[in-house]
Design a protein around this motif. Structure first.
Motif, PDB file in Angstrom:
ATOM      1  N   PHE A   1     -16.210   1.035  -2.723  1.00  7.31           N
ATOM      2  CA  PHE A   1     -15.021   1.698  -3.276  1.00  7.31           C
ATOM      3  C   PHE A   1     -15.357   2.070  -4.724  1.00  7.31           C
ATOM      4  O   PHE A   1     -14.996   1.356  -5.670  1.00  7.31           O
ATOM      5  CB  PHE A   1     -13.808   0.772  -3.221  1.00  7.31           C
ATOM      6  N   ASP A   2     -16.052   3.188  -4.865  1.00  6.24           N
ATOM      7  CA  ASP A   2     -16.559   3.544  -6.193  1.00  6.24           C
ATOM      8  C   ASP A   2     -15.691   4.553  -6.933  1.00  6.24           C
ATOM      9  O   ASP A   2     -16.042   4.978  -8.031  1.00  6.24           O
ATOM     10  CB  ASP A   2     -17.995   4.062  -6.106  1.00  6.24           C
ATOM     11  N   TYR A   3     -14.572   4.952  -6.328  1.00  2.71           N
ATOM     12  CA  TYR A   3     -13.630   5.810  -7.048  1.00  2.71           C
ATOM     13  C   TYR A   3     -12.259   5.153  -7.033  1.00  2.71           C
ATOM     14  O   TYR A   3     -11.685   4.928  -5.962  1.00  2.71           O
ATOM     15  CB  TYR A   3     -13.533   7.202  -6.433  1.00  2.71           C
ATOM     16  N   ILE A   4     -11.763   4.798  -8.196  1.00  3.95           N
ATOM     17  CA  ILE A   4     -10.452   4.162  -8.313  1.00  3.95           C
ATOM     18  C   ILE A   4      -9.524   5.086  -9.087  1.00  3.95           C
ATOM     19  O   ILE A   4      -9.778   5.404 -10.254  1.00  3.95           O
ATOM     20  CB  ILE A   4     -10.561   2.797  -9.017  1.00  3.95           C
ATOM     21  N   ASP A   5      -8.484   5.551  -8.424  1.00  2.86           N
ATOM     22  CA  ASP A   5      -7.488   6.423  -9.042  1.00  2.86           C
ATOM     23  C   ASP A   5      -6.337   5.546  -9.530  1.00  2.86           C
ATOM     24  O   ASP A   5      -5.478   5.134  -8.752  1.00  2.86           O
ATOM     25  CB  ASP A   5      -6.997   7.454  -8.021  1.00  2.86           C
ATOM     26  N   ARG A   6      -6.329   5.260 -10.822  1.00  6.12           N
ATOM     27  CA  ARG A   6      -5.301   4.363 -11.365  1.00  6.12           C
ATOM     28  C   ARG A   6      -3.944   5.042 -11.456  1.00  6.12           C
ATOM     29  O   ARG A   6      -2.915   4.371 -11.558  1.00  6.12           O
ATOM     30  CB  ARG A   6      -5.724   3.857 -12.741  1.00  6.12           C
ATOM     31  N   THR A   7      -3.934   6.367 -11.416  1.00  9.13           N
ATOM     32  CA  THR A   7      -2.650   7.082 -11.433  1.00  9.13           C
ATOM     33  C   THR A   7      -1.962   6.984 -10.082  1.00  9.13           C
ATOM     34  O   THR A   7      -0.753   6.731  -9.990  1.00  9.13           O
ATOM     35  CB  THR A   7      -2.859   8.557 -11.803  1.00  9.13           C
ATOM     36  N   ALA A   8      -2.735   7.180  -9.005  1.00  4.99           N
ATOM     37  CA  ALA A   8      -2.173   7.127  -7.652  1.00  4.99           C
ATOM     38  C   ALA A   8      -2.291   5.745  -7.023  1.00  4.99           C
ATOM     39  O   ALA A   8      -1.843   5.539  -5.893  1.00  4.99           O
ATOM     40  CB  ALA A   8      -2.868   8.152  -6.759  1.00  4.99           C
ATOM     41  N   HIS A   9      -2.916   4.791  -7.734  1.00  3.58           N
ATOM     42  CA  HIS A   9      -3.086   3.428  -7.235  1.00  3.58           C
ATOM     43  C   HIS A   9      -3.787   3.410  -5.876  1.00  3.58           C
ATOM     44  O   HIS A   9      -3.319   2.787  -4.924  1.00  3.58           O
ATOM     45  CB  HIS A   9      -1.735   2.717  -7.169  1.00  3.58           C
ATOM     46  N   ARG A  10      -4.934   4.085  -5.838  1.00  7.24           N
ATOM     47  CA  ARG A  10      -5.754   4.100  -4.622  1.00  7.24           C
ATOM     48  C   ARG A  10      -7.215   3.900  -5.026  1.00  7.24           C
ATOM     49  O   ARG A  10      -7.690   4.499  -5.991  1.00  7.24           O
ATOM     50  CB  ARG A  10      -5.620   5.425  -3.861  1.00  7.24           C
TER      51      ARG A  10
ATOM     52  N   THR B   1       7.296   0.378   5.249  1.00  6.40           N
ATOM     53  CA  THR B   1       7.861   0.640   3.931  1.00  6.40           C
ATOM     54  C   THR B   1       6.969   0.043   2.849  1.00  6.40           C
ATOM     55  O   THR B   1       6.707  -1.165   2.867  1.00  6.40           O
ATOM     56  CB  THR B   1       9.269   0.029   3.820  1.00  6.40           C
ATOM     57  N   PRO B   2       6.470   0.860   1.919  1.00  3.49           N
ATOM     58  CA  PRO B   2       5.684   0.324   0.806  1.00  3.49           C
ATOM     59  C   PRO B   2       6.493  -0.707   0.036  1.00  3.49           C
ATOM     60  O   PRO B   2       7.710  -0.587  -0.089  1.00  3.49           O
ATOM     61  CB  PRO B   2       5.381   1.560  -0.053  1.00  3.49           C
ATOM     62  N   PRO B   3       5.852  -1.736  -0.494  1.00  2.00           N
ATOM     63  CA  PRO B   3       6.576  -2.830  -1.160  1.00  2.00           C
ATOM     64  C   PRO B   3       7.113  -2.418  -2.522  1.00  2.00           C
ATOM     65  O   PRO B   3       6.701  -1.392  -3.087  1.00  2.00           O
ATOM     66  CB  PRO B   3       5.495  -3.906  -1.302  1.00  2.00           C
ATOM     67  N   PRO B   4       8.017  -3.199  -3.071  1.00  2.00           N
ATOM     68  CA  PRO B   4       8.482  -2.953  -4.443  1.00  2.00           C
ATOM     69  C   PRO B   4       7.293  -2.978  -5.406  1.00  2.00           C
ATOM     70  O   PRO B   4       6.345  -3.743  -5.216  1.00  2.00           O
ATOM     71  CB  PRO B   4       9.436  -4.131  -4.708  1.00  2.00           C
ATOM     72  N   GLY B   5       7.356  -2.131  -6.410  1.00  2.00           N
ATOM     73  CA  GLY B   5       6.259  -2.044  -7.359  1.00  2.00           C
ATOM     74  C   GLY B   5       5.283  -0.934  -7.061  1.00  2.00           C
ATOM     75  O   GLY B   5       4.388  -0.657  -7.858  1.00  2.00           O
ATOM     76  N   THR B   6       5.440  -0.268  -5.889  1.00  2.95           N
ATOM     77  CA  THR B   6       4.577   0.865  -5.557  1.00  2.95           C
ATOM     78  C   THR B   6       4.887   2.015  -6.511  1.00  2.95           C
ATOM     79  O   THR B   6       6.054   2.392  -6.682  1.00  2.95           O
ATOM     80  CB  THR B   6       4.808   1.324  -4.106  1.00  2.95           C
ATOM     81  N   CYS B   7       3.857   2.576  -7.127  1.00  6.20           N
ATOM     82  CA  CYS B   7       4.086   3.648  -8.101  1.00  6.20           C
ATOM     83  C   CYS B   7       4.618   4.903  -7.413  1.00  6.20           C
ATOM     84  O   CYS B   7       4.399   5.117  -6.219  1.00  6.20           O
ATOM     85  CB  CYS B   7       2.806   3.951  -8.883  1.00  6.20           C
ATOM     86  N   ASP B   8       5.306   5.741  -8.172  1.00  7.42           N
ATOM     87  CA  ASP B   8       5.927   6.942  -7.610  1.00  7.42           C
ATOM     88  C   ASP B   8       4.892   7.902  -7.019  1.00  7.42           C
ATOM     89  O   ASP B   8       5.141   8.522  -5.977  1.00  7.42           O
ATOM     90  CB  ASP B   8       6.738   7.669  -8.695  1.00  7.42           C
ATOM     91  N   VAL B   9       3.733   8.032  -7.670  1.00  8.38           N
ATOM     92  CA  VAL B   9       2.709   8.954  -7.168  1.00  8.38           C
ATOM     93  C   VAL B   9       2.231   8.522  -5.786  1.00  8.38           C
ATOM     94  O   VAL B   9       2.109   9.338  -4.864  1.00  8.38           O
ATOM     95  CB  VAL B   9       1.524   9.034  -8.153  1.00  8.38           C
ATOM     96  N   LEU B  10       1.972   7.237  -5.615  1.00  8.32           N
ATOM     97  CA  LEU B  10       1.528   6.728  -4.320  1.00  8.32           C
ATOM     98  C   LEU B  10       2.638   6.815  -3.287  1.00  8.32           C
ATOM     99  O   LEU B  10       2.399   7.177  -2.127  1.00  8.32           O
ATOM    100  CB  LEU B  10       1.035   5.288  -4.459  1.00  8.32           C
ATOM    101  N   ARG B  11       3.856   6.515  -3.696  1.00  2.00           N
ATOM    102  CA  ARG B  11       4.978   6.587  -2.754  1.00  2.00           C
ATOM    103  C   ARG B  11       5.164   8.019  -2.246  1.00  2.00           C
ATOM    104  O   ARG B  11       5.377   8.247  -1.048  1.00  2.00           O
ATOM    105  CB  ARG B  11       6.264   6.095  -3.424  1.00  2.00           C
ATOM    106  N   LEU B  12       5.068   9.003  -3.142  1.00  2.00           N
ATOM    107  CA  LEU B  12       5.181  10.401  -2.725  1.00  2.00           C
ATOM    108  C   LEU B  12       4.049  10.785  -1.777  1.00  2.00           C
ATOM    109  O   LEU B  12       4.243  11.540  -0.820  1.00  2.00           O
ATOM    110  CB  LEU B  12       5.174  11.309  -3.956  1.00  2.00           C
ATOM    111  N   HIS B  13       2.861  10.268  -2.065  1.00  2.00           N
ATOM    112  CA  HIS B  13       1.727  10.536  -1.172  1.00  2.00           C
ATOM    113  C   HIS B  13       1.978   9.990   0.227  1.00  2.00           C
ATOM    114  O   HIS B  13       1.775  10.684   1.234  1.00  2.00           O
ATOM    115  CB  HIS B  13       0.453   9.917  -1.756  1.00  2.00           C
ATOM    116  N   LEU B  14       2.454   8.757   0.308  1.00  2.00           N
ATOM    117  CA  LEU B  14       2.684   8.126   1.606  1.00  2.00           C
ATOM    118  C   LEU B  14       3.847   8.767   2.358  1.00  2.00           C
ATOM    119  O   LEU B  14       3.847   8.801   3.596  1.00  2.00           O
ATOM    120  CB  LEU B  14       2.958   6.628   1.418  1.00  2.00           C
ATOM    121  N   GLU B  15       4.812   9.286   1.627  1.00  2.00           N
ATOM    122  CA  GLU B  15       5.981   9.899   2.268  1.00  2.00           C
ATOM    123  C   GLU B  15       5.788  11.382   2.531  1.00  2.00           C
ATOM    124  O   GLU B  15       6.659  12.024   3.117  1.00  2.00           O
ATOM    125  CB  GLU B  15       7.220   9.688   1.389  1.00  2.00           C
TER     126      GLU B  15
END
Length: 249
Positions: free
Chosen positions: A175-184, A116-130
């Motif tokens: 790690f030269d690409y940081i997606d701040r929207t998806a937190h990856r 389970t992703p921890p509290p504070g995980t953004c919705d975009v990343l949570r949807l990706h993981l799920e």
């Protein structure tokens, strides 16, 4: 203008998949859409030289288009010769010259990916993981923090416990690409395959740091790692076959 004349005026503007769908509407539409003239028009858009012949190189332009207009889905693969239980992944991550993460991750843990992703995980990343796509993920314990502006690199080897051999997946990639929207934060490297597969190349191993910002826009609070081979493998069986073809030492 009759209904057939209307269809003949409209059908040349359709794409192949739409024309195929029209063939299933009714008998009249099927007969009109089956006219090889429409399929010659579609073939001319993709392979103009083929249409310079007086007759199609196959039985019909319809057969030609159906055979080659899209990439065929791969055939069902045989069961792989290894399992995730046979594998272990050696992952080392540096921030500049400082080693910040170094773990041996059992293949069974990476394969399972059920946490389970921890509290504070953004919705975009949570949807990706799920989402339904096949993923290999595991939680980072303890979590670590990296400034966004710091250069972070990763190396990863994979070992086979069934044969005591090792292959390289990622060689000191940044790690030269940081997606701040998806937190990856993403890094990749091209896989080295065994000489037994001389025509297999250009396939990348991707590794992602999964993070939250914890209200600090300048830092990544890393809580998990994800790995995938989205260029070529999208299922457990495909991943295992891909790993099996690596240049094992």
């Amino acid at each position: 203008m009759s209904s057939e004349e209307v269809l003949k005026a409209v059908f040349p503007f359709l794409e192949g998949t739409d024309l195929v769908n029209c063939m299933s509407v009714c008998k009249q539409w099927h007969n009109v859409a089956f006219d090889d003239y429409f399929w010659k028009c579609l073939c001319a858009k993709r392979w103009p030289s083929v249409c310079k012949r007086l007759s199609p190189p196959t039985v019909s332009y319809y057969n030609l288009f159906r055979a080659f207009y899209k990439r065929h889905q791969g055939k069902t693969l045989l069961p792989p010769r290894l399992s995730f239980n046979d594998l272990e992944f050696y992952i080392d991550i540096w921030a500049e010259e400082t080693l910040i993460f170094s773990e041996v991750v059992p293949g069974s843990v990476l394969h399972k990916g059920s946490w389970t992703p921890p509290p504070g995980t953004c919705d975009v990343l949570r949807l990706h993981l799920e989402g339904p796509e096949y993923k290999m993920t595991f939680p980072v314990e303890p979590r670590f923090t990296i400034p966004f502006l710091q250069t972070v690199s990763v190396s990863m080897l994979v070992g086979r416990k069934d044969s005591n051999r090792v292959a390289c997946m990622i060689k000191n990639s940044v790690f030269d690409y940081i997606d701040r929207t998806a937190h990856r934060a993403l890094a990749f490297d091209y896989l080295d395959f065994s000489p037994m597969y001389p025509f297999v190349s250009g396939i990348r191993a991707w590794i992602s740091l999964l993070f939250t910002d914890q209200g600090k826009e300048e830092d990544m609070d890393v809580f998990g790692i994800e790995m995938d081979f989205c260029d070529a493998a999208s299922s457990e069986v495909e991943v295992l076959w891909l790993v099996d073809m690596l240049d094992w030492k």
